[in-house]
Structure formats: structure tokens, C-alpha cells
Motif scaffolding. Structure first.
Motif, PDB file in Angstrom:
ATOM      1  N   ALA A 158       0.849  -1.193   0.000  1.00 29.43           N
ATOM      2  CA  ALA A 158       0.000   0.000   0.000  1.00 29.43           C
ATOM      3  C   ALA A 158       0.883   1.241   0.000  1.00 29.43           C
ATOM      4  CB  ALA A 158      -0.924   0.027   1.223  1.00 29.43           C
ATOM      5  N   ASP A 159       0.562   2.177  -0.830  1.00 26.54           N
ATOM      6  CA  ASP A 159       1.182   3.505  -0.817  1.00 26.54           C
ATOM      7  C   ASP A 159       0.182   4.516  -1.339  1.00 26.54           C
ATOM      8  OD1 ASP A 159       3.910   4.259   0.081  1.00 26.54           O
ATOM      9  OD2 ASP A 159       4.561   2.568  -1.143  1.00 26.54           O
ATOM     10  N   GLU A 160       0.229   5.710  -0.751  1.00 22.94           N
ATOM     11  CA  GLU A 160      -0.706   6.762  -1.122  1.00 22.94           C
ATOM     12  C   GLU A 160      -0.015   7.797  -2.008  1.00 22.94           C
ATOM     13  OE1 GLU A 160      -1.534   8.699   2.644  1.00 22.94           O
ATOM     14  OE2 GLU A 160       0.465   9.572   2.703  1.00 22.94           O
ATOM     15  N   LEU A 161      -0.829   8.541  -2.724  1.00 17.51           N
ATOM     16  CA  LEU A 161      -0.352   9.736  -3.406  1.00 17.51           C
ATOM     17  C   LEU A 161      -0.458  10.890  -2.407  1.00 17.51           C
ATOM     18  CD1 LEU A 161       0.392  10.267  -6.428  1.00 17.51           C
ATOM     19  CD2 LEU A 161      -2.000  10.837  -6.788  1.00 17.51           C
ATOM     20  N   CYS A 162       0.594  11.684  -2.279  1.00 15.25           N
ATOM     21  CA  CYS A 162       0.512  12.839  -1.387  1.00 15.25           C
ATOM     22  C   CYS A 162       1.446  13.938  -1.891  1.00 15.25           C
ATOM     23  CB  CYS A 162       0.856  12.468   0.059  1.00 15.25           C
ATOM     24  SG  CYS A 162       2.567  12.001   0.324  1.00 15.25           S
ATOM     25  N   PHE A 163       1.241  15.135  -1.411  1.00 12.99           N
ATOM     26  CA  PHE A 163       2.026  16.272  -1.888  1.00 12.99           C
ATOM     27  C   PHE A 163       3.511  16.089  -1.602  1.00 12.99           C
ATOM     28  CE2 PHE A 163       4.070  20.375  -0.949  1.00 12.99           C
ATOM     29  CZ  PHE A 163       4.021  20.932  -2.218  1.00 12.99           C
ATOM     30  N   GLU A 164       3.820  15.583  -0.421  1.00 15.85           N
ATOM     31  CA  GLU A 164       5.214  15.487  -0.002  1.00 15.85           C
ATOM     32  C   GLU A 164       6.036  14.619  -0.958  1.00 15.85           C
ATOM     33  OE1 GLU A 164       2.549  15.209   1.890  1.00 15.85           O
ATOM     34  OE2 GLU A 164       2.755  16.714   3.464  1.00 15.85           O
ATOM     35  N   SER A 165       5.533  13.427  -1.273  1.00 14.21           N
ATOM     36  CA  SER A 165       6.293  12.563  -2.180  1.00 14.21           C
ATOM     37  C   SER A 165       6.204  13.086  -3.619  1.00 14.21           C
ATOM     38  CB  SER A 165       5.801  11.115  -2.095  1.00 14.21           C
ATOM     39  OG  SER A 165       4.458  11.018  -2.477  1.00 14.21           O
ATOM     40  N   TYR A 166       5.064  13.697  -3.936  1.00 14.64           N
ATOM     41  CA  TYR A 166       4.866  14.240  -5.285  1.00 14.64           C
ATOM     42  C   TYR A 166       5.913  15.322  -5.576  1.00 14.64           C
ATOM     43  CZ  TYR A 166       2.237  16.343  -9.177  1.00 14.64           C
ATOM     44  OH  TYR A 166       1.856  16.832 -10.385  1.00 14.64           O
ATOM     45  N   VAL A 188       5.387   6.261 -20.692  1.00 19.94           N
ATOM     46  CA  VAL A 188       4.989   5.005 -21.344  1.00 19.94           C
ATOM     47  C   VAL A 188       6.137   4.001 -21.281  1.00 19.94           C
ATOM     48  CG1 VAL A 188       4.187   3.948 -23.482  1.00 19.94           C
ATOM     49  CG2 VAL A 188       3.437   6.258 -22.876  1.00 19.94           C
ATOM     50  N   PRO A 189       5.920   2.885 -20.586  1.00 24.32           N
ATOM     51  CA  PRO A 189       6.991   1.901 -20.439  1.00 24.32           C
ATOM     52  C   PRO A 189       7.535   1.444 -21.792  1.00 24.32           C
ATOM     53  CG  PRO A 189       5.146   1.351 -19.007  1.00 24.32           C
ATOM     54  CD  PRO A 189       4.705   2.492 -19.872  1.00 24.32           C
ATOM     55  N   PHE A 190       8.842   1.380 -21.880  1.00 26.92           N
ATOM     56  CA  PHE A 190       9.554   0.840 -23.051  1.00 26.92           C
ATOM     57  C   PHE A 190       9.344   1.646 -24.336  1.00 26.92           C
ATOM     58  CE2 PHE A 190       8.784  -3.258 -20.568  1.00 26.92           C
ATOM     59  CZ  PHE A 190      10.050  -3.280 -20.001  1.00 26.92           C
ATOM     60  N   ALA A 191       8.726   2.834 -24.241  1.00 27.42           N
ATOM     61  CA  ALA A 191       8.508   3.640 -25.445  1.00 27.42           C
ATOM     62  C   ALA A 191       9.804   4.340 -25.847  1.00 27.42           C
ATOM     63  CB  ALA A 191       7.420   4.678 -25.192  1.00 27.42           C
ATOM     64  N   ALA A 192       9.951   4.554 -27.147  1.00 33.13           N
ATOM     65  CA  ALA A 192      11.157   5.206 -27.669  1.00 33.13           C
ATOM     66  C   ALA A 192      11.303   6.604 -27.077  1.00 33.13           C
ATOM     67  CB  ALA A 192      11.097   5.266 -29.182  1.00 33.13           C
ATOM     68  N   ASN A 193      10.193   7.312 -26.916  1.00 28.34           N
ATOM     69  CA  ASN A 193      10.271   8.686 -26.420  1.00 28.34           C
ATOM     70  C   ASN A 193       9.763   8.831 -24.984  1.00 28.34           C
ATOM     71  OD1 ASN A 193       7.693   8.059 -27.122  1.00 28.34           O
ATOM     72  ND2 ASN A 193       7.219  10.055 -28.039  1.00 28.34           N
ATOM     73  N   ARG A 194       9.919   7.786 -24.192  1.00 28.97           N
ATOM     74  CA  ARG A 194       9.533   7.855 -22.769  1.00 28.97           C
ATOM     75  C   ARG A 194      10.410   8.889 -22.070  1.00 28.97           C
ATOM     76  NH1 ARG A 194      13.002   3.628 -23.513  1.00 28.97           N
ATOM     77  NH2 ARG A 194      14.669   3.353 -21.950  1.00 28.97           N
ATOM     78  N   ASN A 195       9.837   9.547 -21.075  1.00 28.42           N
ATOM     79  CA  ASN A 195      10.656  10.566 -20.396  1.00 28.42           C
ATOM     80  C   ASN A 195      10.420  10.594 -18.896  1.00 28.42           C
ATOM     81  OD1 ASN A 195       8.151  11.699 -20.395  1.00 28.42           O
ATOM     82  ND2 ASN A 195       8.684  13.508 -21.588  1.00 28.42           N
ATOM     83  N   GLY A 196      10.084   9.460 -18.331  1.00 26.88           N
ATOM     84  CA  GLY A 196       9.914   9.394 -16.873  1.00 26.88           C
ATOM     85  C   GLY A 196       8.602   8.727 -16.512  1.00 26.88           C
ATOM     86  N   PHE A 197       8.331   8.700 -15.210  1.00 32.37           N
ATOM     87  CA  PHE A 197       7.115   8.032 -14.746  1.00 32.37           C
ATOM     88  C   PHE A 197       6.099   9.049 -14.257  1.00 32.37           C
ATOM     89  CE2 PHE A 197      10.143   8.014 -11.146  1.00 32.37           C
ATOM     90  CZ  PHE A 197       9.395   8.603 -10.137  1.00 32.37           C
ATOM     91  N   ALA A 198       4.848   8.583 -14.113  1.00 31.63           N
ATOM     92  CA  ALA A 198       3.802   9.356 -13.440  1.00 31.63           C
ATOM     93  C   ALA A 198       3.573   8.687 -12.094  1.00 31.63           C
ATOM     94  CB  ALA A 198       2.520   9.338 -14.262  1.00 31.63           C
ATOM     95  N   LEU A 199       3.378   9.446 -11.043  1.00 28.43           N
ATOM     96  CA  LEU A 199       3.146   8.831  -9.729  1.00 28.43           C
ATOM     97  C   LEU A 199       1.738   8.261  -9.637  1.00 28.43           C
ATOM     98  CD1 LEU A 199       4.934  11.243  -7.271  1.00 28.43           C
ATOM     99  CD2 LEU A 199       5.257   8.773  -7.377  1.00 28.43           C
ATOM    100  N   GLY A 200       1.601   7.215  -8.852  1.00 28.88           N
ATOM    101  CA  GLY A 200       0.293   6.606  -8.644  1.00 28.88           C
ATOM    102  C   GLY A 200       0.135   6.184  -7.203  1.00 28.88           C
ATOM    103  N   GLU A 201      -0.913   5.405  -6.943  1.00 29.75           N
ATOM    104  CA  GLU A 201      -1.182   4.933  -5.578  1.00 29.75           C
ATOM    105  C   GLU A 201      -2.037   3.676  -5.645  1.00 29.75           C
ATOM    106  OE1 GLU A 201      -3.563   7.684  -3.329  1.00 29.75           O
ATOM    107  OE2 GLU A 201      -5.038   7.933  -4.932  1.00 29.75           O
TER     108      GLU A 201
END
Lengths: 432, 406
Positions: free
Chosen positions: A202-210, A235-248
Motif C-alpha cells: 500500500a502507498d498513497e499519493l501525497c504532496f510530499e512525495s509528489y 509510457v513503459p519501453f517507449a522510444a520517447n519515454r521521459n519518466g514516470f507518473a506517480l500513482g497509488e
């Protein structure tokens, strides 16, 4: 009332660890079935941030569970002591216990434990407690927040809520935390130290980690090195990927011995066949060591499951759109399974869910078991143009049929932790 | 199976000094590590004492990592790791990287990193938060930093089971070795002195104003501390083959949860008793065979009373006369490091035939009618030692150490 633990010398080597309950509270639904359907339909859980204001930070694309209400599930009882992470864990535990038929009455007769993977517990709760004391004085700090300031708070609160009196452990190893928790629980059951455990994350989305992750420059569109207005492409494994989006999210398996599950007439959803754990001491700086850590984790898991790579039906990876991380994961998989990859579809669900940190790999495991059961593997959301330099010839761009009951879950963290788990669908035993 | 698992190295970073050769004599001498807090201003509190590690210069301990890469808990842990390997007679070159792992416990991880973030926030300076927040704060960085410093590529895991975390980490390392998943494990706990922790315990009224007096009728509370401890664990077979000094065998453990309250122990000692019973059962040890118990013994009125109830449930009235002492009387409560430091104490008690005292003891509490080894260390043949730890979240751990077979 405790399970009678066997001493190691008496241990029966044949204690098989099976899944009889499974839950997933995610941006794409609150059950493994709805998550699987969403993933196979190519839906995305990435939307604009609503949970808290984050003006001034570019890229507000997140995998938030909009309108998550613990009260919807936990219809009685005082929710006030539970922060968002604890609520996600407690709801996930409820759903897994219910599916497994592990009622409150049964839990009185037999201890159930909990192994929870998380990255933070709740860094929001910890920070809020501290800031209140800084701003108003220590006399005004909130005791309730202090109780929840320990990293194992969600595991403790979940245990109190559901009366889980067995082992209560929390695992932190970055994004592999949830998978590591499943592996840790499987070991406890296999060696006779526990009979019944909830395990996941379990992990939450929050301002601090964001804010914190934005400042690392690894969030898609946060642009530490590139222009700050670059379009996020997590987008995983995409040619023009540029990082992740946070989730929860929150996701748990109910694990028990096969013998116990059969004796109480539970439906066996699947089995934990093997797992491996390794570390990259360069912490992502050396590609050979990073890929090598995942390679070793996979090899150990295969050996423990006593299978060849060719028997695997699919791989669910932890790739999340990170430029370097996705490459290391691809290289690690290729190093372990190269000869089989022409026929082995590879998926990555974080394209649809975001990087839900310590819970993310538990969601991978739960989604993959559902996929193996439904015999249908989801595609990688948003993958139009795969990175041609990656050694993965069968990236799953669209949902596709699955023919084998065995699957591999991999997780590799930028900080060096690697974990691999092999799951087998219980579909062949569902008539039991 | 891998056979018995033994302790062959000990690293200690504590408020009474660095290194086994300093800390153990200090503990036996009843020396206190409690002093006025220096890490932050305590003026706003009505208490001012803490168990800080003083005179710690990270540059003297970090050989490969840059000091800036690691938070304070990681730094303390790395120092303990180097000591433990040296104590075990294991040079880094003697370790097979892929077969050497790290399991650590903590309560708060690197709390000073989030405190720094909070300072920025309340001063309206969030723009100054950089990548170091996430690169240092999350608690899995502690075992990762140890492994990066030493080049270790085996099993690596943080188990933040609060104040029982060191014992959880040792229990996991024990299982990893028994399953043959590693040859050598570094296992322990670490926590850095924390404003958040201090504020919380002060708010609960749990901090003693003058001294920590476990089991005394006049006890007024615990005293927050910091530290790190790491044990080197390996199979008896391997230890013998290389002629290593063996402190003790890890005989078994028990883990449980009260499922009762986040910060208060079960009123009848339920979870704590179950953890002790499981540990005894797994170790094949009867209660009367236990020579010494290292208490959780925080010095709060409630903890020591409920701990006595739990011990009496398992060991009988007066705990069957088993000596049970609390080194928290000297070090304060070093949080996630505490049960790892106490594991070292149990190993050393078995090895040296001495048990450390509970200092500051003046008057017995009829509700804590145990032999708490008051004020003076005691020479005692210790065949079996039990280490008890209890934590926020209702989590309990008991680990048993015993003399390894000749």
C-alpha cells in the motif's frame, strides 16, 4: 491458538504456498477483475491530479484513485485513526479476506498475519505531524498523527481493524517492496513459521512525495534536464519515454498452505512457485550490475520453481517510463531469458496505473495472476513506438491470449533492489 | 537445511561509544549515554535529555560513499557494518558479493531528511527542496547504502517494524541463511536522533525528565536515543571452517501482533507472550532453560508493568527468577536500533558470561516483581538468552540466542 510452528528440522518440504484471496484498489478499479478488464481494454488510470493542490509543478498527470472512500467498504468503525495509506491497506485486506472466506470467526480460531510492502507508510502524516509542532509548538502536535508516524503504521492499523494477530511485518525495498513482501510471506509459510498471511503493498499519493519525486527530475514532464514544458510521456519501453507518473494503491494476496486451503474447501486462485531477490551495489549507475541484479533474481526464482524459462507464459515488468530504469529491466530480463524471449510476451501495467511505489509490484503480481487465470495478457497502455534499442522482441502492445499457466513478475528499483516472483494460475485446480 | 546459524561479528554505534570493545565494558560498568540534547533546541519542550551518538565523524567511516549521499542513520549503520565485518575477521575481499546480503530495521528511517523538508515548508522555501530529499529520505536507502558502501549484491531488505525492527531484520537474515539464499548476512537496525520522535514522545508525556529507570517504582518514562548495530550471521559450518570466533547461535524467534492498539501494549500481554512462546518452541528451549532476558524495558510506567505481565505468563511468578535487565536505562531508547543492540548484548552475554545491569534502580515496584539486575553487572553463565522487543503498531518479537555447540 497460534499455528504450531515446526522447527526447521521437522519441516515438511512440501508445504506449497497458494493464493486464495486477492485484492487490488487501483485507479482502474477496486478488484483484480475490474483492473484486468480495464488493462485489457487499453484504459488508462492516468488523469489530472485532484487530491491536493500542486501549483507550480509541471506534469499533473497521476494515477490517482479518484473519489476513494474507505467508508464505502468499511461500513462501520472509526476511520479517523487511519490515514490514506492505512485506508488503502485496510480496504485491500478486507477484500482479500472476504474473497478467501477468511471470516472474523475463522480469524478467532487461527492467527492471520500481514506482510505489507510500502515505500513511505505515510510521509504525509509524518510531515504534517512535524509541521504542526513547528508552527504551533510541540504542545499542539497531534498524538494520533504521532502513532501513525512510524513506517509500519498502516500494517499496525490494518491488523487492529481486522484482528490480525500473526506476524506483522513491513517491507521497504523501493518499487519491489510489494513483491518482496509476497516473497517474504511465502517463505514464512513454506518453512512452517506461519500458515496464513496477507501479503502485498500500500502507498498513497501525497504532496510530499509528489514534490520530492518531481525534484529528482525522474517524473515524466518534470523536466530537470529537458525543457520544463516537455510533454509527459510515461509510457513503459517507449522510444520517447521521459519518466514516470506517480500513482497509488493497495493490493494484497491471502496466502496459505495448499493443504489448509483444500481442507477448508477454499478455491485456489494460484500458487507462488518461486522467488528471487538481489541487489545492484552500483545503485543504477552501472548497467551491467543493474541488469545483473535482476538477472540473478529471475534465475533464482526459476531454479526455485524448478522450471525452464520456456515454460513461462508471460512477464509483467515494473517498467514505468523511466529512461534508464526501463532499459536496465529489459537488459536484466534478456540476460536471464534471452533464448525464450521470441515467444514470451512482456507487458508493463504502470503505463496505465502510474508508479504506485511500494504497492506497485504487488499490483503487478495480482494483475498477472488474474491475466493467467483469464488467459488474456493486457497490453502496454500508450505504447505506439517501442524503443528499438531494447532487447525485448515481444512487447505486448495489445491485449493477447495466453496459453500457459505460469508467469513471471519482475521489479527493479532505480536504487538497486531487484525481485522476481513466479506465479502459477490455479485455474486447473478450480474444480477442487 | 543449512544447520545452525551463528553470530560471528558485532558492530555497535551507541550513545556510550563506538565499537564492541568500548560499548560492552561501558554497559557492564553501568555507564550512561544520556545527556542534554544537542541536535536541536529543546526549549519548547519540558524535557531536555536524549541518547545521542556524540563525536561521530561520518568521514572517518564512509570509505566508498560520499557523506552527502547518505543520511545520518545510513552513516551510523555503515560505521556499524564496517566494525562488524572487521570484528568477524571478514575483509570485503573475503566476501562473495552475490552471496552476502543485508537486512535492516528502523523506526523512522532517515527522519532528519523529512524534518529538513518541513523546515523548508514552514519557512515558505519549498523551492529549495532538491533531489536529495527522495535520494536520501526513504528508509530502504539504509540497507542499500550499506550494500553500496561494501559492494554487496545479495538479498537486501529494510523491515521497518518500528522498535522491534532490529529483531525482525535478524529473524529474516536467519531465514535467508537457513534457506541457503546467502552465505553471510549483515543484520541489524539503525535510527538517527529525530525531532519528530522527540516531539511525539514528549507530547505523550512519555519522556523522563532526569533519567531512565526501568522497573523502578518511581520510573517516569523513556528517553529517546539513536544508534546502529549490525550482527554478522553465517552458518556454524562456515564459521567453523574459517576458524571464526563464535559469539552465540541464533536458536529461533517468534513474531506476533497484538492487533489491539497502535501505541499501547495489550493489557494482558497477549502478543508479547505469544512471541516468547513461539521463540521457545522453535528453539526447542524450555522457559527454565533461559538464563537471561534482555527486556524491552523502556522505563515508561505502562510498558514495564505490561511487560512484567507478559514475562510472568511465560516464565511464571517473578519470571521464574530469570534475570531480566534493560540497557535502555543507559542508552535510552535507540528506536529501530534498540533490539539490534540488545541482540548484540544477548550474544555477548552468552560469550562472556556477564550480563549488564538496569541502572538508576532504587526501589522495587510490586507490579514489576522481576530480578532486573539492579545497578551492578552480574557474572553469570548464560547458556540461553532471550531478546524481547515491542513496537508501535502492536508488533512483537522475541529472538533466542544460545551457546553454540562445541
Amino acid at each position: 491458538m497460534s499455528p504450531a510452528p515446526l522447527s526447521p528440522s521437522q519441516e515438511a518440504p512440501s508445504r506449497r504456498v497458494v493464493v486464495t484471496g486477492s485484492s487490488a484498489i487501483t485507479p482502474l478499479g477496486d478488484s483484480p477483475e475490474s483492473l484486468h478488464r480495464g488493462l485489457c481494454d487499453g484504459a488508462t488510470g492516468l488523469k489530472n491530479l485532484e487530491l491536493f493542490p500542486a501549483e507550480g509543478l509541471s506534469c499533473q498527470l497521476v494515477g490517482e484513485i479518484h473519489e476513494f472512500s474507505a467508508r464505502h467498504y468499511l461500513t462501520s468503525g472509526n476511520l479517523r485513526p487511519l490515514d490514506r495509506t492505512a485506508q488503502l491497506a485496510t480496504v485491500a485486506a478486507l477484500r482479500a479476506l472476504e474473497e478467501a472466506g477468511f471470516t472474523a470467526e475463522l480469524r478467532q480460531q487461527q492467527d492471520v498475519g500481514l506482510v505489507l510492502g510500502t515505500l513511505f507508510g505515510s510521509v504525509h502524516t509524518i510531515s504534517a505531524f512535524d509541521r504542526r509542532a513547528l508552527e504551533a509548538g510541540p504542545k499542539y502536535a497531534k498524538p494520533l498523527d504521532f502513532a501513525n508516524s512510524v513506517i509500519n503504521a498502516a500494517a499496525g492499523q490494518t491488523a487492529i481493524w481486522h484482528d490480525l494477530r500473526g506476524v506483522n511485518s513491513t517491507i521497504c525495498s523501493g518499487s519491489p517492496s510489494g513483491l518482496q513482501a509476497i516473497a517474504y510471506a511465502a517463505d514464512l509459510i513454506q518453512t512452517g513459521r506461519a500458515d496464513t498471511l496477507l501479503a502485498g503493498g500500500a502507498d498513497e499519493l501525497c504532496f510530499e512525495s509528489y514534490l520530492g519525486f518531481h525534484r529528482t527530475g525522474r517524473v515524466a514532464g518534470s523536466g530537470s534536464t529537458a525543457a520544463s514544458d516537455e510533454t509527459p510521456h510515461p509510457v513503459p519501453f517507449a522510444a520517447n519515454r521521459n519518466g514516470f507518473a506517480l500513482g497509488e494503491g493497495g493490493a494484497l494476496f491471502l496466502l496459505e498452505t495448499r493443504e489448509q486451503a483444500l481442507a477448508r474447501g477454499a478455491t485456489i486462485l494460484g500458487e507462488i512457485r518461486g522467488h528471487g531477490n538481489a541487489f545492484d551495489p552500483s545503485r543504477g549507475k552501472d548497467s551491467v550490475l543493474a541488469a545483473g541484479a535482476l538477472r540473478r533474481a529471475i534465475e533464482i526464482a526459476l531454479e526455485e520453481a524448478a522450471i525452464e524459462g520456456g515454460q513461462l507464459g508471460a512477464i509483467s515488468t515494473s517498467a514505468n517510463g523511466s529512461i534508464v530504469g526501463d532499459r536496465h529491466e529489459a537488459q536484466g530480463i534478456a540476460a536471464a531469458l534471452g533464448p525464450y524471449l521470441q515467444d514470451l510476451p512482456v507487458t508493463a501495467i504502470k503505463g496505465a496505473l502510474g508508479e504506485s511505489l511500494g504497492t506497485s509490484s504487488a499490483i503487478q503480481a495480482i494483475a498477472l495472476l488474474e491475466a493467467l487465470t483469464q488467459r488474456h495478457l493486457p497490453g502496454i497502455a500508450g505504447l505506439d513506438e517501442p524503443d528499438p534499442t531494447l532487447p525485448l522482441p515481444r512487447l505486448s502492445r495489445e491485449a493477447q491470449p495466453l496459453h500457459q499457466p505460469l508467469g513471471l513478475v519482475t521489479a527493479l528499483d532505480a536504487g538497486g533492489h531487484a525481485c522476481a516472483v513466479i506465479l502459477e494460475s490455479g485455474v486447473l485446480e478450480s474444480g477442487v | 537445511m543449512a544447520g545452525p546459524i551463528v553470530v560471528t561479528g558485532i558492530g555497535l554505534v551507541t550513545p556510550t561509544g563506538l565499537g564492541r570493545e568500548v560499548v560492552w565494558p561501558n554497559l557492564l560498568a553501568g555507564k550512561t549515554g544520556i545527556a542534554p540534547v544537542e541536535s536541536f533546541d529543546t526549549e519548547a519542550f519540558n524535557v531536555s535529555l536524549g541518547g545521542e551518538v556524540t563525536g561521530f565523524e561520518p568521514r572517518e567511516h564512509l570509505k566508498r560513499l560520499e557523506v552527502e549521499q547518505a543520511g545520518r542513520a545510513s552513516q551510523l549503520a555503515i560505521a556499524a557494518a564496517h566494525q562488524a565485518l572487521e570484528d568477524a575477521g571478514l575483509g570485503i575481499d573475503a566476501l562473495e558479493a552475490e552471496r552476502t546480503g543485508v537486512t535492516m530495521g528502523t523506526t523512522s528511517g532517515e527522519p532528519q531528511e523529512v524534518e529538513h523538508f518541513d523546515d523548508h515548508w514552514v519557512a515558505d522555501r519549498l523551492s529549495q527542496v532538491g533531489p536529495e530529499f527522495m535520494d536520501r529520505y526513504p528508509c530502504h536507502h539504509i540497507p542499500a547504502n550499506i550494500a553500496a558502501e561494501l559492494g554487496l549484491a545479495g538479498v537486501n531488505m529494510m523491515i521497518p517494524a518500528a522498535c522491534a525492527a532490529g529483531s525482525y531484520a535478524i529473524a529474516k537474515a536467519f531465514d535467508v541463511l537457513q534457506a541457503g539464499r546467502a552465505d553471510v548476512m549483515l543484520a541489524g537496525g539503525a535510527d538517527s536522533f529525530s525531532r519528530i520522535t522527540y516531539t511525539g514522545f514528549a507530547r505523550l508525556g512519555a519522556i523522563a525528565p532526569e533519567r531512565c529507570q526501568p522497573f523502578d517504582v518511581g520510573r517516569k518514562g523513556m528517553i529517546p536515543g539513536e544508534g546502529a548495530a549490525i550482527l554478522i550471521l553465517e552458518t556454524l559450518e562456515r564459521a567453523r571452517a574459517r576458524g571464526a570466533r563464535i559469539y552465540a547461535e541464533v536458536a529461533g524467534y517468534g513474531l506476533s501482533c497484538d492487533a489491539h492498539h497502535m501505541t499501547a501494549a495489550h493489557p494482558e500481554g497477549d502478543g508479547a507472550a505469544r512471541a516468547m512462546e513461539q521463540a521457545l518452541q522453535q528453539s526447542g528451549v524450555a522457559p527454565e532453560e533461559v538464563s537471561y532476558i534482555s527486556a524491552h524495558g523502556t522505563g515508561t510506567p505502562t510498558n514495564d508493568r505490561l511487560e512484567t505481565i507478559a514475562v510472568e505468563r511465560v516464565f511464571g511468578p517473578r519470571g521464574g527468577g530469570t534475570p531480566i535487565s534493560s540497557i535502555k536505562s543507559m542508552l535510552g531508547h535507540t528506536m529501530g536500533a534498540a533490539s539490534a543492540i540488545e541482540a548484540a548484548v544477548c550474544s555477548l552475554a552468552v560469550h562472556t558470561g556477564w550480563i549488564p545491569p538496569t541502572i538508576n534502580f532504587e526501589q522495587a515496584d510490586p507490579q514489576c516483581d522481576l530480578d532486573c539486575v539492579p545497578n551492578e553487572a552480574r557474572q553469570l553463565e548464560v547458556d540461553v538468552a532471550m531478546n524481547n522487543a515491542y513496537a508501535f503498531g502492536g508488533t512483537n518479537a522475541s529472538v533466542i540466542f544460545r551457546r553454540a555447540a562445541e
